[in-house]
Design a protein around this motif. Structure first.
Motif, PDB file in Angstrom:
ATOM      1  N   TYR A  55      16.587  12.655  -5.036  1.00 46.47           N
ATOM      2  CA  TYR A  55      16.027  11.295  -5.065  1.00 46.47           C
ATOM      3  C   TYR A  55      14.557  11.390  -5.509  1.00 46.47           C
ATOM      4  CZ  TYR A  55      20.182  10.150  -2.353  1.00 46.47           C
ATOM      5  OH  TYR A  55      21.488   9.998  -1.916  1.00 46.47           O
ATOM      6  N   PRO A  56      14.311  11.730  -6.764  1.00 49.52           N
ATOM      7  CA  PRO A  56      12.942  12.004  -7.218  1.00 49.52           C
ATOM      8  C   PRO A  56      12.020  10.797  -7.219  1.00 49.52           C
ATOM      9  CG  PRO A  56      14.472  11.970  -9.077  1.00 49.52           C
ATOM     10  CD  PRO A  56      15.313  11.931  -7.840  1.00 49.52           C
ATOM     11  N   LYS A  57      12.574   9.611  -7.204  1.00 51.39           N
ATOM     12  CA  LYS A  57      11.734   8.416  -7.212  1.00 51.39           C
ATOM     13  C   LYS A  57      11.251   8.033  -5.814  1.00 51.39           C
ATOM     14  CE  LYS A  57      13.814   6.395 -11.367  1.00 51.39           C
ATOM     15  NZ  LYS A  57      14.489   5.199 -11.943  1.00 51.39           N
ATOM     16  N   GLN A  58      11.762   8.718  -4.792  1.00 52.36           N
ATOM     17  CA  GLN A  58      11.388   8.411  -3.419  1.00 52.36           C
ATOM     18  C   GLN A  58      10.271   9.346  -2.951  1.00 52.36           C
ATOM     19  OE1 GLN A  58      12.733   5.810  -1.749  1.00 52.36           O
ATOM     20  NE2 GLN A  58      13.897   5.391  -3.624  1.00 52.36           N
ATOM     21  N   ASP A  59       9.358   8.794  -2.182  1.00 52.18           N
ATOM     22  CA  ASP A  59       8.220   9.555  -1.668  1.00 52.18           C
ATOM     23  C   ASP A  59       8.597  10.158  -0.313  1.00 52.18           C
ATOM     24  OD1 ASP A  59       5.749  10.597  -1.137  1.00 52.18           O
ATOM     25  OD2 ASP A  59       4.860   8.697  -0.542  1.00 52.18           O
ATOM     26  N   LEU A  88      12.648  13.321   8.486  1.00 50.27           N
ATOM     27  CA  LEU A  88      12.407  13.084   7.065  1.00 50.27           C
ATOM     28  C   LEU A  88      12.460  11.589   6.824  1.00 50.27           C
ATOM     29  CD1 LEU A  88      14.820  15.863   5.924  1.00 50.27           C
ATOM     30  CD2 LEU A  88      12.458  15.798   5.155  1.00 50.27           C
ATOM     31  N   TRP A  89      11.533  11.089   6.026  1.00 53.62           N
ATOM     32  CA  TRP A  89      11.493   9.661   5.744  1.00 53.62           C
ATOM     33  C   TRP A  89      10.794   9.441   4.408  1.00 53.62           C
ATOM     34  CZ3 TRP A  89       7.993  12.320   8.392  1.00 53.62           C
ATOM     35  CH2 TRP A  89       6.643  12.040   8.186  1.00 53.62           C
ATOM     36  N   THR A  90      10.831   8.225   3.928  1.00 51.75           N
ATOM     37  CA  THR A  90      10.141   7.860   2.696  1.00 51.75           C
ATOM     38  C   THR A  90       9.012   6.893   3.013  1.00 51.75           C
ATOM     39  OG1 THR A  90      11.773   6.111   2.302  1.00 51.75           O
ATOM     40  CG2 THR A  90      12.131   8.220   1.204  1.00 51.75           C
ATOM     41  N   GLY A  91       7.918   7.018   2.265  1.00 56.22           N
ATOM     42  CA  GLY A  91       6.763   6.165   2.508  1.00 56.22           C
ATOM     43  C   GLY A  91       5.767   6.858   3.414  1.00 56.22           C
ATOM     44  N   PRO A 206      23.440   4.918   2.997  1.00 55.11           N
ATOM     45  CA  PRO A 206      23.523   3.451   3.004  1.00 55.11           C
ATOM     46  C   PRO A 206      22.909   2.831   4.257  1.00 55.11           C
ATOM     47  CG  PRO A 206      25.586   4.393   2.258  1.00 55.11           C
ATOM     48  CD  PRO A 206      24.760   5.535   2.775  1.00 55.11           C
ATOM     49  N   VAL A 207      23.045   3.495   5.406  1.00 55.41           N
ATOM     50  CA  VAL A 207      22.440   2.983   6.634  1.00 55.41           C
ATOM     51  C   VAL A 207      20.922   3.103   6.558  1.00 55.41           C
ATOM     52  CG1 VAL A 207      22.293   3.249   9.139  1.00 55.41           C
ATOM     53  CG2 VAL A 207      24.487   3.568   7.977  1.00 55.41           C
ATOM     54  N   TYR A 208      20.440   4.254   6.083  1.00 59.19           N
ATOM     55  CA  TYR A 208      18.995   4.436   5.938  1.00 59.19           C
ATOM     56  C   TYR A 208      18.404   3.367   5.020  1.00 59.19           C
ATOM     57  CZ  TYR A 208      14.512   6.493   4.733  1.00 59.19           C
ATOM     58  OH  TYR A 208      13.165   6.685   4.539  1.00 59.19           O
TER      59      TYR A 208
END
Length: 224
Positions: A55-59, A88-91, A206-208
Motif C-alpha cells: 500500500y505505497p500510497k498510505q503513510d 500499525l496505522w496510517t496517518g 475492509p474493517v480498518y
C-alpha cells in the motif's frame, strides 16, 4: 530478520508476570532484550515494510511498546508489562486511529484490528454509517463472523438502538476490536509469522478502512 520467537521469550514473560519488580527484571534484562524486544521489533519492521510495499500510497507508522508501565498509572500493579505488542496505522495520530496489532502474552499470542481509543463522536459516526448502509454493513459483519476473528469492545449497558442480531454487536459498543487468539506454537516460533499477520491484516483491511472513515477531528465523516 525475524526468525520466530522462542520458548525463552515465553519463559521471560511468565517470569516477569510472577516477579514484577526491579530486581528480577534487572537480573533478566538481557533475556528480555534478546528474546522478546529484538524479535518483536524485527517482526514489526517486517510487517511494516510489507504493508508499505503493498500500500505505497498510505503513510504507515509502527509503534512497538516499551516494557515499562507508566508510573502514573500503575494502580497497584508492578512497574513492568507482562505482555508486549506492536501497532500499525496510517496517518500521524495513533491515539485517534484504528490500528492493526500483534500481542504476545505469557499464555497466548493474538492479533487483529482495533479502535481502542475511539471517541464517543467517532462511534456515533460509525452508528450513522450503519444506519445509512445496513445491507453493506451486514455483508461485512457476516464475513467477519465466518472468519477466525471475534468481535470485542465494551458494550453499552443499554442498547443505543436495536438494529438486529447481526449488527447489534457492532452498533452498541463504546469501542471496537476484532481479535484472533491462539495458544503458543505453530507460526509463532517460525519465520512464517510475518506472512500470517499480513494475510490476517489483508482480511481485516475492509474493517480498518471503514473505521478510518471517522477521524477524530470530524465526527461527520462522509458516508459516500
Amino acid at each position: 530478520m525475524f526468525q520466530g520467537f522462542s520458548q525463552n521469550a515465553i519463559d521471560f514473560l511468565w517470569g516477569i508476570s510472577l516477579n514484577n519488580e526491579r530486581g528480577w527484571f534487572m537480573a533478566h534484562k538481557q533475556d528480555f532484550t534478546d528474546y522478546v524486544d529484538i524479535p518483536m521489533r524485527e517482526l514489526g519492521k517486517a510487517v511494516f515494510s510489507a504493508l508499505a510495499e503493498d500500500y505505497p500510497k498510505q503513510d504507515w507508522r509502527l509503534h512497538v511498546c516499551r516494557i515499562y508501565r507508566d508510573a502514573r498509572r500503575l494502580f497497584g500493579r508492578g512497574p513492568y508489562k507482562d505482555h508486549l505488542w506492536f501497532t500499525l496505522w496510517t496517518g500521524e495520530d495513533r491515539h485517534n486511529s484504528p490500528v492493526f496489532w500483534f500481542e504476545l502474552s505469557p499464555a497466548s499470542f493474538s492479533y487483529g484490528v482495533g479502535f481502542y481509543t475511539a471517541t464517543a463522536e467517532q462511534m456515533a459516526a460509525l452508528r450513522r454509517y450503519i444506519d445509512a448502509n445496513p445491507a453493506e454493513m451486514e455483508r461485512l459483519a457476516k464475513r467477519v463472523a465466518k472468519s477466525e476473528f471475534h468481535l470485542e469492545g465494551e458494550p453499552y449497558k443499554r442498547l443505543k438502538k436495536d438494529v438486529g442480531e447481526v449488527l447489534n454487536p457492532w452498533y452498541n459498543r463504546k469501542w471496537i476490536s476484532l481479535c484472533a487468539e491462539y495458544d503458543h506454537g505453530g507460526a509463532l516460533y517460525t519465520g512464517e509469522l510475518p506472512q500470517v499477520l499480513l494475510d490476517a491484516y489483508e482480511k481485516l483491511m475492509p474493517v480498518y478502512k471503514l473505521l478510518k472513515r471517522f477521524p477524530a477531528e470530524s465526527s461527520n465523516a462522509s458516508l459516500v
